[in-house]
Write a protein that holds these residues in place. Structure first.
Motif, PDB file in Angstrom:
ATOM      1  N   ALA A 289       0.839  -1.209   0.000  1.00 15.78           N
ATOM      2  CA  ALA A 289       0.000   0.000   0.000  1.00 15.78           C
ATOM      3  C   ALA A 289       0.869   1.252   0.000  1.00 15.78           C
ATOM      4  N   CYS A 290       0.978   1.913   1.136  1.00 11.53           N
ATOM      5  CA  CYS A 290       1.600   3.235   1.198  1.00 11.53           C
ATOM      6  C   CYS A 290       2.996   3.284   0.600  1.00 11.53           C
ATOM      7  N   VAL A 291       3.869   2.374   1.017  1.00 13.30           N
ATOM      8  CA  VAL A 291       5.272   2.451   0.595  1.00 13.30           C
ATOM      9  C   VAL A 291       5.429   2.183  -0.903  1.00 13.30           C
ATOM     10  N   PRO A 292       4.933   1.064  -1.437  1.00 15.52           N
ATOM     11  CA  PRO A 292       5.124   0.857  -2.878  1.00 15.52           C
ATOM     12  C   PRO A 292       4.351   1.836  -3.747  1.00 15.52           C
ATOM     13  N   SER A 293       3.151   2.235  -3.330  1.00 18.30           N
ATOM     14  CA  SER A 293       2.371   3.148  -4.168  1.00 18.30           C
ATOM     15  C   SER A 293       3.044   4.513  -4.264  1.00 18.30           C
TER      16      SER A 293
ATOM     17  N   PRO B 238      -9.304  -9.523 -12.119  1.00 19.41           N
ATOM     18  CA  PRO B 238      -8.985  -8.090 -12.019  1.00 19.41           C
ATOM     19  C   PRO B 238      -7.823  -7.839 -11.080  1.00 19.41           C
ATOM     20  N   TRP B 239      -7.164  -6.717 -11.293  1.00 19.22           N
ATOM     21  CA  TRP B 239      -6.212  -6.224 -10.306  1.00 19.22           C
ATOM     22  C   TRP B 239      -6.982  -5.634  -9.133  1.00 19.22           C
ATOM     23  N   VAL B 240      -6.448  -5.817  -7.939  1.00 17.40           N
ATOM     24  CA  VAL B 240      -6.829  -4.993  -6.794  1.00 17.40           C
ATOM     25  C   VAL B 240      -5.573  -4.195  -6.428  1.00 17.40           C
ATOM     26  N   SER B 241      -5.635  -3.458  -5.346  1.00 21.78           N
ATOM     27  CA  SER B 241      -4.524  -2.552  -5.033  1.00 21.78           C
ATOM     28  C   SER B 241      -3.194  -3.286  -4.918  1.00 21.78           C
ATOM     29  N   ARG B 242      -3.192  -4.484  -4.331  1.00 26.14           N
ATOM     30  CA  ARG B 242      -1.942  -5.228  -4.195  1.00 26.14           C
ATOM     31  C   ARG B 242      -1.303  -5.524  -5.549  1.00 26.14           C
TER      32      ARG B 242
ATOM     33  N   PRO C  92       0.786  -2.065 -18.127  1.00 28.31           N
ATOM     34  CA  PRO C  92      -0.207  -2.414 -19.142  1.00 28.31           C
ATOM     35  C   PRO C  92      -0.384  -1.276 -20.140  1.00 28.31           C
ATOM     36  N   GLY C  93      -0.521  -1.636 -21.408  1.00 28.46           N
ATOM     37  CA  GLY C  93      -0.717  -0.589 -22.412  1.00 28.46           C
ATOM     38  C   GLY C  93      -1.977   0.198 -22.178  1.00 28.46           C
ATOM     39  N   ARG C  94      -3.029  -0.516 -21.755  1.00 27.75           N
ATOM     40  CA  ARG C  94      -4.313   0.121 -21.458  1.00 27.75           C
ATOM     41  C   ARG C  94      -4.783  -0.368 -20.087  1.00 27.75           C
ATOM     42  N   LEU C  95      -5.080   0.553 -19.226  1.00 28.84           N
ATOM     43  CA  LEU C  95      -5.529   0.213 -17.871  1.00 28.84           C
ATOM     44  C   LEU C  95      -6.880   0.847 -17.611  1.00 28.84           C
ATOM     45  N   ALA C  96      -7.874   0.028 -17.312  1.00 25.96           N
ATOM     46  CA  ALA C  96      -9.181   0.530 -16.881  1.00 25.96           C
ATOM     47  C   ALA C  96      -9.217   0.500 -15.360  1.00 25.96           C
ATOM     48  N   ILE C  97      -9.752   1.544 -14.757  1.00 32.66           N
ATOM     49  CA  ILE C  97      -9.858   1.618 -13.297  1.00 32.66           C
ATOM     50  C   ILE C  97     -11.319   1.857 -12.926  1.00 32.66           C
ATOM     51  N   ILE C  98     -11.849   0.999 -12.068  1.00 35.63           N
ATOM     52  CA  ILE C  98     -13.203   1.163 -11.560  1.00 35.63           C
ATOM     53  C   ILE C  98     -13.107   1.818 -10.194  1.00 35.63           C
TER      54      ILE C  98
ATOM     55  N   VAL D 273      -7.296   7.239  -7.941  1.00 33.52           N
ATOM     56  CA  VAL D 273      -6.621   8.443  -8.420  1.00 33.52           C
ATOM     57  C   VAL D 273      -5.105   8.260  -8.417  1.00 33.52           C
ATOM     58  N   GLU D 274      -4.557   7.725  -7.326  1.00 31.42           N
ATOM     59  CA  GLU D 274      -3.104   7.577  -7.245  1.00 31.42           C
ATOM     60  C   GLU D 274      -2.580   6.575  -8.268  1.00 31.42           C
ATOM     61  N   MET D 275      -3.276   5.465  -8.458  1.00 35.10           N
ATOM     62  CA  MET D 275      -2.801   4.480  -9.435  1.00 35.10           C
ATOM     63  C   MET D 275      -2.999   4.974 -10.866  1.00 35.10           C
ATOM     64  N   ALA D 276      -4.031   5.766 -11.099  1.00 34.04           N
ATOM     65  CA  ALA D 276      -4.182   6.395 -12.412  1.00 34.04           C
ATOM     66  C   ALA D 276      -3.012   7.333 -12.673  1.00 34.04           C
ATOM     67  N   THR D 277      -2.626   8.098 -11.671  1.00 28.60           N
ATOM     68  CA  THR D 277      -1.492   9.019 -11.795  1.00 28.60           C
ATOM     69  C   THR D 277      -0.204   8.265 -12.041  1.00 28.60           C
ATOM     70  N   ALA D 278       0.021   7.205 -11.272  1.00 31.37           N
ATOM     71  CA  ALA D 278       1.263   6.445 -11.396  1.00 31.37           C
ATOM     72  C   ALA D 278       1.380   5.782 -12.763  1.00 31.37           C
ATOM     73  N   TYR D 279       0.340   5.071 -13.184  1.00 29.21           N
ATOM     74  CA  TYR D 279       0.435   4.298 -14.423  1.00 29.21           C
ATOM     75  C   TYR D 279       0.344   5.170 -15.668  1.00 29.21           C
ATOM     76  N   ALA D 280      -0.379   6.279 -15.592  1.00 33.44           N
ATOM     77  CA  ALA D 280      -0.339   7.209 -16.722  1.00 33.44           C
ATOM     78  C   ALA D 280       1.066   7.760 -16.885  1.00 33.44           C
ATOM     79  N   GLY D 281       1.729   8.059 -15.763  1.00 31.86           N
ATOM     80  CA  GLY D 281       3.100   8.532 -15.816  1.00 31.86           C
ATOM     81  C   GLY D 281       4.058   7.488 -16.364  1.00 31.86           C
ATOM     82  N   LEU D 282       3.757   6.212 -16.137  1.00 35.80           N
ATOM     83  CA  LEU D 282       4.596   5.125 -16.624  1.00 35.80           C
ATOM     84  C   LEU D 282       4.307   4.765 -18.077  1.00 35.80           C
ATOM     85  N   GLY D 283       3.246   5.358 -18.637  1.00 34.03           N
ATOM     86  CA  GLY D 283       2.972   5.151 -20.051  1.00 34.03           C
ATOM     87  C   GLY D 283       1.682   4.450 -20.386  1.00 34.03           C
ATOM     88  N   SER D 284       0.884   4.067 -19.408  1.00 34.21           N
ATOM     89  CA  SER D 284      -0.398   3.423 -19.692  1.00 34.21           C
ATOM     90  C   SER D 284      -1.409   4.425 -20.225  1.00 34.21           C
TER      91      SER D 284
END
Length: 483
Positions: A46-50, A162-166, A175-181, A188-199
């Motif tokens: 959670a906190c540390v890796p995210s 599906p992915w969960v937070s872990r 992933p080239g394309r990531l959908a988030i429910i 929000v944080e994972m959208a920010t992280a993965y968009a920055g990584l290129g998803s």
């Protein structure tokens, strides 16, 4: 024959560790039962890796906002290097360091699944398949088992894997394309992280983003996501999910359209991890939060010899579901368990050493989006719901020289919520690059109930982001002398 300890802690995450630490400081014999990694969710999933995943992109964009540095930054984010740094901070998901610390304070680590089987009695099923062992607590049992992600009952979703937070925080590929429910903090944080990584990220947000925050904060985060190329579909829900023969995830939406992605992350909240740990043996309902008083004693469980014996802290109590707040609760719980066991005085009054008072008044939080959101205490709406008469001075960070020096075209705002009757701050929200470090100042003002007139004498250094406090006070109005 059962092994006996003064205190048995269920869960060796950050919360359980802090309960154990404070109880050991009082001199109690403590056993901690854990069936996964010592350090728990925050440390490993959670906190540390995210935040580590987020940091590389935030640093890159921060440099791109400063002429001179921007010209030096010519490449894109290195995903492999970002993942390697994340792996370092999670110790490659090995808990030797946590075990060394826990045993170093003199606590006994018991590896296995624990469940209550009676008053102050815990049965442990070892993770190595050995025989079950019963532990007996002379004074108390503390439940610190955390929470699990909620996966909605959407047809086909579970089968689609599906992915969960872990999964999102421990992945080693982008992933080239990531959908988030979802539209909360994890989403929000994972959208920010993965968009920055290129998803290519698409968020399905049934209601608003970050609904518990001030609306202007959520709006700024939405703009930041758009700048990163994230598509946020408001009012959209998946009604069916399928992973097709090409290993793509196809989401059928309630408007009849479809969304195709390589992975889908479910970020729709969490529930207390209180099932399967024997709560029924204490007369409590499994799967529900454990109701506690401010000393973290379970309110529905009768005391023994005049002293509570069952305690809970962290996500399992459902009061303030943040790691830092769980650790705060844990310190109070460990101290009060020690005091009660040794017959020492208990200070459970407002802001007493044995009370988790801040759960009700001053819970800080940070959303590590871009821009960041830092907040503590009440929002304007929450203050109104409590019937408070408030003043809400608000200023843009463009009024602060330090913000302009930090980044060109710095965008952000700050708002205080002031109880007009008592003339003290009861809430604060900051939006902008680097504002997470401003939250503690507001937290101290709220907990200390510092009069606004006194805050004028807390002079912020120039030129820093902290000068926004002066601008907020100016917006609120200079105190007048009444003859």
């Amino acid at each position: 024959m059962a092994r006996e300890f003064d205190l048995i802690v269920l869960g060796a995450g950050a919360v359980g560790e802090n309960v154990a630490d404070r109880a050991r400081a009082a001199g109690l014999e403590v056993a901690v039962v854990e069936h996964q990694l010592v350090g728990g969710e925050c440390t490993f999933w959670a906190c540390v890796p995210s935040k580590t995943l987020l940091r590389s992109g935030l640093a890159l964009r921060a440099a791109q906002r400063v002429p001179g540095a921007a010209e030096a930054v010519t490449g894109t984010l290195d995903a492999d290097a970002t993942f390697r740094r994340r792996d370092y901070w999670t110790s490659d998901w090995r808990d030797a360091g946590g075990v060394h610390w826990l045993t170093g304070i003199g606590a006994v680590l018991v590896r296995g699944h624990a469940r209550l089987v009676g008053e102050r009695r815990v049965l442990v099923t070892p993770t190595d398949g050995g025989p079950e062992e019963e532990l007996l607590a002379r004074h108390a049992v503390a439940i610190c088992t955390g929470s699990d992600p909620v996966v909605p009952d959407i047809p086909g979703l579970a089968e689609a894997g599906p992915w969960v937070s872990r999964d999102a925080t421990s992945a080693h590929r982008v992933p080239g394309r990531l959908a988030i429910i979802g539209g909360g903090v994890v989403a929000v944080e994972m959208a920010t992280a993965y968009a920055g990584l290129g998803s290519k990220v698409t968020m399905l947000v049934r209601h608003g983003l970050l609904g518990s925050l001030e609306p202007f904060a959520a709006e700024a985060v939405g703009e930041g996501l758009a700048d990163l190329g994230v598509e946020v579909r408001f009012g959209a829900s998946a009604r069916r999910v399928e992973r097709n023969a090409s290993n793509e995830v196809v989401l059928e939406l309630d408007d009849g359209s479809t969304l195709t992605a390589d992975e889908v992350l479910v970020a729709t909240g969490r529930r207390p991890r209180t099932a399967g740990i024997g709560l029924e043996a204490a007369g409590l309902r499994p799967g529900s939060p454990i109701e506690v008083d401010d000393t973290l004693a379970a309110t529905a469980v009768p005391a023994v010899d005049g002293s509570p014996w069952l305690y809970a802290a962290g996500d399992v109590v459902g009061r303030a579901e943040f790691t830092h707040q769980g650790k705060y609760q844990a310190r109070a719980a460990g101290d009060v368990i020690g005091a009660r066991a040794l017959g020492r005085p208990v200070d459970a009054g407002r802001y007493g050493v044995h009370a988790a008072t801040a759960d009700h008044t001053a819970v800080p939080s940070v959303v590590f989006s871009d821009p960041e959101v830092g907040s503590v205490g009440l929002t304007s709406a929450q203050a109104a719901d409590r019937g408070l008469s408030v003043r809400t001075p608000e200023v843009p960070f463009s009024s602060v020289s330090g913000a302009g020096i930090l980044a060109d075209d710095y965008r952000g705002r700050a708002r205080l919520v002031i109880d007009a009757e008592r003339d003290v701050v009861v809430g604060a929200t900051f939006v902008g690059q680097g504002v997470s470090e401003l939250v503690q100042q507001a937290t101290i003002a709220i907990v200390g109930e510092v009069p606004v007139s006194r805050l004028w004498h807390a002079v912020p250094a120039f030129p820093t982001l902290s000068e926004v406090w002066l601008r907020l006070l100016e917006a609120d109005g200079r105190p007048e002398v009444v003859e």
